[in-house]
Design an enzyme around this catalytic site. Structure first.
Site, PDB file in Angstrom:
ATOM      1  N   SER A 136     -18.068  40.490  56.833  1.00  0.00           N
ATOM      2  CA  SER A 136     -17.269  41.293  55.911  1.00  0.00           C
ATOM      3  C   SER A 136     -15.898  40.658  55.690  1.00  0.00           C
ATOM      4  O   SER A 136     -15.809  39.508  55.278  1.00  0.00           O
ATOM      5  CB  SER A 136     -17.166  42.723  56.450  1.00  0.00           C
ATOM      6  OG  SER A 136     -16.624  43.599  55.484  1.00  0.00           O
ATOM      7  N   GLU A 230     -25.694  46.047  48.561  1.00  0.00           N
ATOM      8  CA  GLU A 230     -24.260  46.067  48.852  1.00  0.00           C
ATOM      9  C   GLU A 230     -23.412  45.840  47.604  1.00  0.00           C
ATOM     10  O   GLU A 230     -23.775  45.054  46.721  1.00  0.00           O
ATOM     11  CB  GLU A 230     -23.919  44.981  49.866  1.00  0.00           C
ATOM     12  CG  GLU A 230     -24.479  45.185  51.246  1.00  0.00           C
ATOM     13  CD  GLU A 230     -23.852  44.228  52.246  1.00  0.00           C
ATOM     14  OE1 GLU A 230     -22.616  44.280  52.400  1.00  0.00           O
ATOM     15  OE2 GLU A 230     -24.599  43.438  52.849  1.00  0.00           O
ATOM     16  N   HIS A 260     -24.182  47.603  54.740  1.00  0.00           N
ATOM     17  CA  HIS A 260     -23.139  46.635  55.034  1.00  0.00           C
ATOM     18  C   HIS A 260     -22.839  46.636  56.533  1.00  0.00           C
ATOM     19  O   HIS A 260     -22.760  47.679  57.173  1.00  0.00           O
ATOM     20  CB  HIS A 260     -21.870  46.997  54.255  1.00  0.00           C
ATOM     21  CG  HIS A 260     -20.729  46.067  54.488  1.00  0.00           C
ATOM     22  ND1 HIS A 260     -20.692  44.795  53.962  1.00  0.00           N
ATOM     23  CD2 HIS A 260     -19.574  46.222  55.186  1.00  0.00           C
ATOM     24  CE1 HIS A 260     -19.563  44.209  54.324  1.00  0.00           C
ATOM     25  NE2 HIS A 260     -18.868  45.050  55.076  1.00  0.00           N
TER      26      HIS A 260
END
Length: 289
Positions: A136, A230, A260
């Site tokens: 991320s 996502e 995610h």
């Protein structure tokens, strides 16, 4: 076909986390939700570092390659403690893993996080070659770190594995619109709010904040894993396209029906174990180069 654990994780996140991030309680409440504090205990013990804030998970082998792992959390949350299960998986796969505790927004805005991970990388690189991974925001930091290292003429990692990297803080990818209702966690508004908390007055197109738009030539081999639903899907797809066009070796895999950050579910989600196994094997191919 996605596992039952993946479907249940999506449902739980959609029910309990998404309303806090994307509801009607206002920006202040959303910021508090983004600055998560996780209730469950970390996976096992870790070794602190006397010189750099962060955690080591070591193999105990003098022959182990060193992996710098950068945690996610929208630049506002997360910690080495949170991703200890991921680091432990890589350690079981033969890597000594260091996860730096970089400074978080909004108390510390751009480029504080990048400065911290750069300092950690430079200290570890003085001891020998490194591998790099991140999820991320940590995946975006990993890419920005490589661009900064290259610009400074410093040694790059031998390879990097990035999980759903957040590489475009301007949220310009088509998937931020197309997957608005599919992503069980985020909305486009939530992404932009988190980006602004990190950026402060800086532009979302600043290359060290949104490294997707930088020059991707001369980078080490990249592995990209991302979920099909996502909002950040196109952050990986465009990165793969741009990196390949620049001559960088890149492998992209899109997982169906995972939320995610699904690698955090390594204890119960088959897709998390599959992703981490593939990443460890990918990094191991280049560790001895």
């Amino acid at each position: 076909m996605a596992s039952l654990a993946a479907h249940l994780s999506r449902a739980v996140l959609r029910r309990f986390l998404r309303p806090r991030l994307c509801g009607e309680a206002g920006d202040e409440a959303a910021v508090r939700a983004l600055n998560l504090r996780w209730p469950w205990p970390p996976a096992g013990a870790a070794e602190t570092d006397p010189q750099t804030p962060g955690e080591w998970i070591r193999t105990g082998s003098a022959e182990a390659a060193t992996l710098l792992y950068l945690h996610g959390g929208a630049f506002m949350a997360g910690s080495p403690r949170l991703c200890r299960s991921t680091a432990r998986f890589f350690a079981r796969s033969g890597f000594d893993v260091f996860t730096p505790a970089y400074r978080l927004a909004p108390a510390h805005r751009f480029p504080a996080a990048l400065d911290d991970v750069t300092a950690a990388y430079e200290r570890l690189a003085a001891l020998g070659p490194l591998m790099l991974a991140g999820d991320s925001a940590g995946g975006g930091l990993a890419l920005a770190l490589m661009l900064r290292l290259r610009a400074r003429g410093l040694p790059l990692p031998r390879a990097a594995a990035l999980f759903s990297p957040w590489t475009d803080l301007s949220a310009s990818g088509a998937s931020t619109r197309d997957n608005e209702g599919k992503d069980p966690i985020f909305t486009r508004r939530a992404l932009r709010l988190a980006a602004r908390q990190y950026l402060g007055e800086a532009s979302a197109r600043e290359l060290e904040a949104s490294p997707l738009f930088g020059d991707l030539t001369g980078l080490p081999p990249l592995l990209l894993h991302v979920g099909a639903d996502e909002l950040l899907l196109d952050d990986s797809r465009r990165l793969a396209e741009r990196a390949a066009a620049a001559g960088t070796k890149v492998e992209l895999k899109i997982f169906p029906s995972v939320p995610h950050g699904w690698q955090l579910g390594v204890a119960f989600m088959p897709e998390a174990r599959a992703s981490l196994r593939e990443a460890a094997a990918f990094l191991a191919r280049y560790a001895g180069d």
